[in-house]
Scaffold this active site. Structure first.
Site, mmCIF file in Angstrom:
data_model
loop_
_atom_site.group_PDB
_atom_site.id
_atom_site.type_symbol
_atom_site.label_atom_id
_atom_site.label_comp_id
_atom_site.label_asym_id
_atom_site.label_seq_id
_atom_site.Cartn_x
_atom_site.Cartn_y
_atom_site.Cartn_z
ATOM 1 N N ASP A 14 25.821 -18.260 63.442
ATOM 2 C CA ASP A 14 27.174 -18.809 63.252
ATOM 3 C C ASP A 14 28.128 -18.330 64.347
ATOM 4 O OD1 ASP A 14 25.995 -19.587 60.791
ATOM 5 O OD2 ASP A 14 26.690 -17.743 59.852
ATOM 6 N N GLU A 194 28.594 -28.771 57.032
ATOM 7 C CA GLU A 194 29.237 -27.464 57.140
ATOM 8 C C GLU A 194 29.453 -27.111 58.610
ATOM 9 O OE1 GLU A 194 26.475 -24.751 55.279
ATOM 10 O OE2 GLU A 194 25.215 -24.606 57.076
ATOM 11 N N HIS A 258 25.531 -24.843 63.607
ATOM 12 C CA HIS A 258 26.696 -23.996 63.355
ATOM 13 C C HIS A 258 27.338 -23.553 64.667
ATOM 14 C CE1 HIS A 258 28.992 -21.752 60.213
ATOM 15 N NE2 HIS A 258 29.614 -21.486 61.355
#
Length: 314
Positions: A14, A194, A258
């Site tokens: 991330d 996401e 991500h």
């Protein structure tokens, strides 16, 4: 380490890299222990690899934000630094560990790596469900908050929402749903949208996001809107029908996603993302540390669309 399948920083998922006006790059990411927020800085992307890392904020032992610190992002607004992150409550509060909510820490300092960061509270979206992966961006004089959240009555784990901010620590108005997992490549393993990130260029604004389970099925999608559009009108946004960035087994780059965006000193756009380099994960994937940070440059086509190419390749 640009445009290759050599990690810039091993075992950091991330990843978020922010290039500030002081000329430094600031890097943060999920650490494998999920115990807090790590920060480092350097004058070049390559130097981030060996820059001294400091855990600038550590989770409390118990409480509402004491477990699984995920996906921190560092931003600078109105003369202060902010790191947005997601955290879960301790098991004494919730039986189900995956009950993340969104929080922020802040500091006013010239060098945020050496600063004493202070907890600044929860970012309340107005929807009391699992949420994570928040980012902020400024556009035409307004500050926006963009994040992933489980939507009431919507199939799946998370959708993307957008809201204007009243301040860097609070949103205002009603959140707007921009996209939900619905296409075949968004629902492999898990129904997920996401990890949003914002890119601007050629008269457009783009939101990249990640979809499906966080194994080799993980991939990136793209929303786009005209730069002068009403960003809070879902009809302003167009979803790309296919992934823009996905697994490439030929160079052993699996589940890229991500992401965040940054720039080289000459203005070249850079994609920052994580990927694994094998698929056979032993044990619980949550605790597998081998999602590494990679970087690659982005080019633009003749229609003004970003071209991501393939992970690990120019």
């Amino acid at each position: 380490m640009l445009n290759t399948n050599t990690p810039l920083i091993p075992q950091r998922a991330d990843p978020h890299i922010y290039r500030h006006s002081d000329g430094y790059y600031y890097f943060t990411a999920s650490v494998p222990s999920y115990e807090g927020i790590e920060l480092r800085r350097a004058k070049t992307l390559e130097e981030l690899a060996t820059a001294q890392a400091r855990l600038v904020w550590r989770k409390p032992d118990t409480g509402a934000y004491s477990e699984l610190i995920w996906a921190p992002e560092i931003h600078f607004h109105d003369g202060r630094w902010y790191i947005y992150f997601a955290a879960a409550p301790s098991r004494e509060i919730k039986d189900n560990l995956f009950q993340h909510r969104m929080y922020v820490v802040s500091v006013a300092a010239e060098n945020p790596v050496e600063a004493d960061w202070q907890f600044a509270g929860q970012i309340d979206s107005g929807i009391d469900t699992f949420c994570l992966d928040a980012t902020t961006f400024e556009h035409q004089g307004k500050l926006y908050y963009l994040w992933a959240q489980k939507g009431p009555g919507i199939t799946g784990n998370s959708n993307l929402y957008l809201a204007e901010m009243a301040s860097p620590t609070a949103i205002k108005g009603t959140p707007v749903l921009l996209t939900k997992p619905e296409l075949p490549w968004e629902i492999r393993g898990f129904w997920v949208n996401e990890g949003p990130a914002v890119l601007k260029g050629h008269g457009k604004i783009f939101i990249s996001y990640s979809a499906s389970a966080t194994d080799e099925n993980y991939c990136m999608g793209l929303l786009s809107a005209a730069e002068d559009a009403d960003l809070l009108n879902p009809k302003s946004w167009t979803k790309a029908p296919a992934p823009v960035f996905a697994t490439d087994a030929s160079v052993k780059m699996f589940g890229p996603g991500h992401n965040s965006f940054t720039k080289l000193a000459d203005g070249t756009d850079v994609l920052v993302y994580h990927a694994r380099q094998y698929t056979e994960i032993e044990g619980d994937p949550l605790w597998n540390p081998d999602r590494h940070t990679f970087v690659k440059t982005i080019r633009w086509d003749e229609t003004g669309m970003p071209v991501f190419g393939k992970p690990g390749q120019p």
